[in-house]
Design an enzyme around this catalytic site. Structure first.
Site, mmCIF file in Angstrom:
data_model
loop_
_atom_site.group_PDB
_atom_site.id
_atom_site.type_symbol
_atom_site.label_atom_id
_atom_site.label_comp_id
_atom_site.label_asym_id
_atom_site.label_seq_id
_atom_site.Cartn_x
_atom_site.Cartn_y
_atom_site.Cartn_z
ATOM 1 N N ASN A 19 0.837 -1.215 0.000
ATOM 2 C CA ASN A 19 0.000 0.000 0.000
ATOM 3 C C ASN A 19 0.865 1.256 0.000
ATOM 4 O O ASN A 19 0.533 2.237 -0.662
ATOM 5 C CB ASN A 19 -0.964 -0.001 1.192
ATOM 6 N N LYS A 70 4.151 2.325 26.527
ATOM 7 C CA LYS A 70 3.527 2.669 25.245
ATOM 8 C C LYS A 70 3.481 4.181 25.077
ATOM 9 O O LYS A 70 3.640 4.714 23.979
ATOM 10 C CB LYS A 70 2.108 2.073 25.243
ATOM 11 N N ARG A 96 -0.509 -2.282 15.098
ATOM 12 C CA ARG A 96 -0.410 -1.879 16.499
ATOM 13 C C ARG A 96 -1.548 -0.897 16.770
ATOM 14 O O ARG A 96 -1.781 0.013 15.973
ATOM 15 C CB ARG A 96 0.934 -1.184 16.679
ATOM 16 N N ASN A 112 -7.140 4.592 8.060
ATOM 17 C CA ASN A 112 -6.667 3.212 8.039
ATOM 18 C C ASN A 112 -7.339 2.468 6.892
ATOM 19 O O ASN A 112 -8.430 2.842 6.459
ATOM 20 C CB ASN A 112 -7.037 2.532 9.363
ATOM 21 N N HIS A 114 -8.581 -1.455 5.760
ATOM 22 C CA HIS A 114 -8.819 -2.802 6.286
ATOM 23 C C HIS A 114 -9.289 -3.697 5.140
ATOM 24 O O HIS A 114 -10.154 -3.309 4.357
ATOM 25 C CB HIS A 114 -9.862 -2.754 7.404
HETATM 26 C C1 GAR Z 1 -3.233 -4.654 4.005
HETATM 27 O O1 GAR Z 1 -3.938 -5.695 3.381
HETATM 28 C C2 GAR Z 1 -4.112 -3.921 4.995
HETATM 29 O O2 GAR Z 1 -5.452 -3.883 4.601
HETATM 30 C C3 GAR Z 1 -3.934 -4.765 6.239
HETATM 31 O O3 GAR Z 1 -2.556 -5.032 6.242
HETATM 32 C C4 GAR Z 1 -2.119 -5.206 4.902
HETATM 33 C C5 GAR Z 1 -0.807 -4.496 4.702
HETATM 34 O O4 GAR Z 1 -0.264 -4.809 3.451
HETATM 35 N N1 GAR Z 1 -4.374 -4.080 7.406
HETATM 36 C C6 GAR Z 1 -5.115 -4.659 8.372
HETATM 37 O O5 GAR Z 1 -5.404 -5.825 8.377
HETATM 38 C C7 GAR Z 1 -5.580 -3.706 9.475
HETATM 39 N N2 GAR Z 1 -6.472 -4.353 10.361
HETATM 40 P P1 GAR Z 1 0.957 -4.010 2.857
HETATM 41 O O6 GAR Z 1 2.052 -4.011 3.936
HETATM 42 O O7 GAR Z 1 1.388 -4.788 1.655
HETATM 43 O O8 GAR Z 1 0.499 -2.634 2.538
#
Ligand code: GAR
Length: 205
Positions: A19, A70, A96, A112, A114
Site C-alpha cells: 500500500n 507505550k 499496532r 486506516n 482494512h
Molecule cells: C493490508 O492488506 C491492509 O489492509 C492490512 O494489512 C495489509 C498491509 O499490506 N491491514 C489490516 O489488516 C488492518 N487491520 P501491505 O504491507 O502490503 O500494505
C-alpha cells in the site's frame, strides 16, 4: 505567484508495504498532490523499509521494546510527526493499536485501510477470516481511526466477490488490487478537503 504548499503525509507500516508503494506511485505520478514526508515503521524486517528507500522516503524505525511504556513509544512518534509537520497519518498495515490519547490528538487526521467490509472481519486476518467464513462478498474499507480497532467513520468501501473458483491466494490478490486503487483515492479526497465527519458518517462534499 503564490507558491502552493503541499500537505505532508506520514505512512505507518509494519509489513510488506504494497500500500505504501501504491500511494508513493500515485504521488510520483501527480495523481495525489502531497509530500510523502516519512514512513514510521515498528518492525526492522518489514519490506516497506526497502520500498521507502527506493522512493527516497525517510524511514523512522521506532521499536516498541526500546521504550519502557507505550506512552513513551508514542511520544517519540509524535515528536517525529510534529518535527515533520505531518497533516495526515496513513496507517497501511501498521499492526499496532494506537492509544486513546494518540487518536484524540490526531482525530480526523488518521486513516486506516482494512481488507474486509467493516464491521465484519476486524483484526489482523480480515481476508482469511472472510474466506474461511464462506462469505460470497467481502471487500475493502478505508476509514478514519478512532480509539477502537478497525472501527472509526467509514470513508470508502468497495466490494469484492468471492467466486467458487477462488482460493485464499486469488482472493488476497483481488483484495490488494482494490486496496491499491481506493487508498490513493481516499487520500486525495482528504487532501482536497472533500471529507466531512458527522458523527459516525463521513460526507463526501
Ligand atoms: C493490508 O492488506 C491492509 O489492509 C492490512 O494489512 C495489509 C498491509 O499490506 N491491514 C489490516 O489488516 C488492518 N487491520 P501491505 O504491507 O502490503 O500494505
Amino acid at each position: 505567484m503564490v507558491e502552493k504548499i503541499l500537505k505532508n503525509i506520514a505512512i505507518f507500516a509494519s509489513g510488506k508495504g504494497t500500500n505504501f508503494s501504491a500511494i508513493a506511485r500515485a504521488i510520483k505520478k501527480g495523481k495525489i498532490k502531497a509530500n510523502l514526508a516519512l514512513v514510521v515503521c515498528d518492525n526492522p524486517q518489514a519490506g516497506v523499509i526497502k520500498r521507502a528507500k527506493r522512493y527516497g522516503v525517510k524511514v523512522i524505525l521506532v521499536l516498541r521494546e526500546d521504550f519502557k511504556t507505550k506512552q513513551e513509544f508514542e511520544a517519540k512518534i509524535i515528536q517525529y510527526l510534529e518535527e515533520n509537520k505531518i497533516d495526515l497519518v496513513v496507517l497501511a498495515g501498521f499492526m499496532r493499536l494506537l492509544s486513546k490519547e494518540f487518536v484524540k490528538r490526531f482525530y480526523g487526521r488518521i486513516i486506516n485501510i482494512h481488507p474486509a467490509l467493516l464491521p465484519s472481519f476486524k483484526g489482523t486476518q480480515g481476508i482469511k477470516d472472510a474466506f474461511d467464513y464462506g462469505v460470497k462478498v467481502t471487500g475493502v474499507t478505508v476509514h478514519f481511526v478512532d480509539e477502537k480497532m478497525d472501527h472509526g467513520p467509514i470513508i470508502l468501501q468497495e466490494i469484492v466477490k468471492i467466486k467458487e473458483e477462488d482460493n485464499l491466494k486469488s482472493l488476497e490478490a483481488k483484495i490488494h488490487k482494490i486496496e491499491h486503487k481506493i487508498y490513493p483515492e481516499a487520500i486525495k479526497l482528504f487532501l482536497e478537503g472533500h471529507l466531512k465527519i458527522e458523527g459516525r458518517r463521513v460526507k463526501i462534499i
